[in-house]
Write an enzyme that holds these catalytic residues in place. Sequence first.
Site, PDB file in Angstrom:
ATOM      1  N   HIS A 177      53.240  35.831  50.331  1.00  0.00           N
ATOM      2  CA  HIS A 177      53.707  35.925  48.942  1.00  0.00           C
ATOM      3  C   HIS A 177      54.260  34.544  48.558  1.00  0.00           C
ATOM      4  CE1 HIS A 177      57.733  36.074  50.574  1.00  0.00           C
ATOM      5  NE2 HIS A 177      57.415  37.135  51.305  1.00  0.00           N
TER       6      HIS A 177
ATOM      7  N   HIS B  80      56.356  32.564  51.011  1.00  0.00           N
ATOM      8  CA  HIS B  80      55.647  31.865  52.100  1.00  0.00           C
ATOM      9  C   HIS B  80      55.025  30.561  51.569  1.00  0.00           C
ATOM     10  CE1 HIS B  80      55.223  36.092  53.762  1.00  0.00           C
ATOM     11  NE2 HIS B  80      55.747  35.449  54.776  1.00  0.00           N
TER      12      HIS B  80
ATOM     13  N   GLN C 101      67.958  34.766  61.307  1.00  0.00           N
ATOM     14  CA  GLN C 101      66.784  34.307  62.062  1.00  0.00           C
ATOM     15  C   GLN C 101      66.781  32.770  62.139  1.00  0.00           C
ATOM     16  OE1 GLN C 101      62.601  35.864  61.802  1.00  0.00           O
ATOM     17  NE2 GLN C 101      62.316  34.154  60.421  1.00  0.00           N
TER      18      GLN C 101
ATOM     19  N   SER D 180      59.707  39.406  49.156  1.00  0.00           N
ATOM     20  CA  SER D 180      59.508  39.934  50.506  1.00  0.00           C
ATOM     21  C   SER D 180      58.221  40.756  50.510  1.00  0.00           C
ATOM     22  CB  SER D 180      60.706  40.838  50.855  1.00  0.00           C
ATOM     23  OG  SER D 180      60.353  41.768  51.836  1.00  0.00           O
ATOM     24  N   SER D 181      57.534  40.754  51.660  1.00  0.00           N
ATOM     25  CA  SER D 181      56.293  41.547  51.773  1.00  0.00           C
ATOM     26  C   SER D 181      56.602  43.034  51.571  1.00  0.00           C
ATOM     27  CB  SER D 181      55.675  41.371  53.151  1.00  0.00           C
ATOM     28  OG  SER D 181      55.458  40.014  53.392  1.00  0.00           O
TER      29      SER D 181
ATOM     30  N   GLN E 232      59.197  42.352  67.716  1.00  0.00           N
ATOM     31  CA  GLN E 232      60.362  42.261  66.855  1.00  0.00           C
ATOM     32  C   GLN E 232      60.565  43.492  65.964  1.00  0.00           C
ATOM     33  OE1 GLN E 232      58.755  38.590  64.872  1.00  0.00           O
ATOM     34  NE2 GLN E 232      59.792  39.414  63.074  1.00  0.00           N
TER      35      GLN E 232
ATOM     36  N   ASN F 151      50.432  38.653  55.003  1.00  0.00           N
ATOM     37  CA  ASN F 151      50.755  39.301  53.727  1.00  0.00           C
ATOM     38  C   ASN F 151      51.556  38.298  52.866  1.00  0.00           C
ATOM     39  OD1 ASN F 151      52.675  41.950  52.341  1.00  0.00           O
ATOM     40  ND2 ASN F 151      50.536  41.570  52.010  1.00  0.00           N
TER      41      ASN F 151
ATOM     42  N   LYS G 184      66.284  33.102  53.379  1.00  0.00           N
ATOM     43  CA  LYS G 184      66.500  34.544  53.178  1.00  0.00           C
ATOM     44  C   LYS G 184      66.802  35.197  54.531  1.00  0.00           C
ATOM     45  CE  LYS G 184      63.270  37.705  52.134  1.00  0.00           C
ATOM     46  NZ  LYS G 184      63.437  38.846  53.078  1.00  0.00           N
TER      47      LYS G 184
ATOM     48  N   GLY H  97      62.563  30.187  56.047  1.00  0.00           N
ATOM     49  CA  GLY H  97      63.280  30.503  54.810  1.00  0.00           C
ATOM     50  C   GLY H  97      64.732  30.883  55.050  1.00  0.00           C
TER      51      GLY H  97
HETATM   52  O1  PAF Z   1      59.960  35.501  59.481  1.00  0.00           O
HETATM   53  C1  PAF Z   1      58.904  35.991  59.966  1.00  0.00           C
HETATM   54  O2  PAF Z   1      57.922  36.216  59.264  1.00  0.00           O
HETATM   55  C2  PAF Z   1      58.851  36.300  61.450  1.00  0.00           C
HETATM   56  O3  PAF Z   1      60.071  36.770  61.906  1.00  0.00           O
HETATM   57  C3  PAF Z   1      58.361  35.105  62.293  1.00  0.00           C
HETATM   58  C4  PAF Z   1      59.332  33.939  62.220  1.00  0.00           C
HETATM   59  C5  PAF Z   1      56.998  34.668  61.823  1.00  0.00           C
HETATM   60  C6  PAF Z   1      58.257  35.516  63.757  1.00  0.00           C
HETATM   61  O4  PAF Z   1      57.367  36.553  63.941  1.00  0.00           O
END
Ligand code: PAF
Length: 276
Positions: free
Chosen positions: A34, A37, A152, A184-185, A60, A32, A148, A146
């Site tokens: 945007h 990405h 993570q 964001s998606s 996750q 998805n 944002k 990213g």
């Molecule tokens: O940031 C994301 O889109 C996800 O957390 C990732 C790093 C692709 C892991 O699934």
Amino acid sequence: MIIVSSKKLLVEYIQDYKRNKKKITVIPTMGNLHPGHLELMKRAPKNTIKIVTIYINKLQFDNLNDFMNYPKTYDLDIDKCKELNIDLLFIPDKSFSKDIKEYKNINLPKFTNYLCGEFRKGHFTGVYSIVRYLFNLIKPDYACFGLKDFQQLLLIKFIRDTYFKDLKIIEVETKRDKRGIALSSRLNRLSNDEILNIEKIYSCLNQVKLNIKNNISFHDIKPVAIKELESSSIKVEYLEHRSNDTLEICNDCSLDSSIFIACIINKVRLIDNIQI
Ligand code: PAF
């Protein structure tokens, strides 16, 4: 652009790139795609093989509905990757999920318990499991993520420092629209009126930052900022001033720190942050 769905074939391509002494950049995503990405893809170093992965990682998600309803826009995503000259797009087939080891009992750094870790149980173990797996599979020289998703990013750096010391992590600034909204998606799920409302999140972050810079205590600013957002139907999950390296609560504004926010608008959860 090569599109691969089989893990075996992906490994063969990787071996081939390595044999030919090519450097590899990986951009892991859940699709998805945007402009945020696309910014990650643009930051891949020139002369490297650019690999994008699209995998919606069930591990996750703390909410099954959220996982089931995660938008799938494969055809559009493929077009965007082609436009950005991605060399290989990996969209694994269904069997892929069976291969991923879930590190349920792993001891992750303390910072994974804070902020999103407190509200999304199991989220960071899920991110850890997939990212460690992908790094092992692809053995990249570079990986783009990213800012944002700051928490993570810290976890990714922890994985790098523990297992992949030669990997360079490219940190990419949060892509914002003209109004300052962090892309964001999840924004696709909001109405135009709700989108207008969430401009207030970034202005709130800027306001808090300004106050901290003016030596007003975060403790005093926080309730005012939350009240302001909540008067616009933005439910604040957390608003915190924390240090950038450990995510510990930060009482001294001279420290390397950021303001972190998570909020919910009509069941859609958004996160953002601003560096002090
Ligand atoms: O940031 C994301 O889109 C996800 O957390 C990732 C790093 C692709 C892991 O699934």
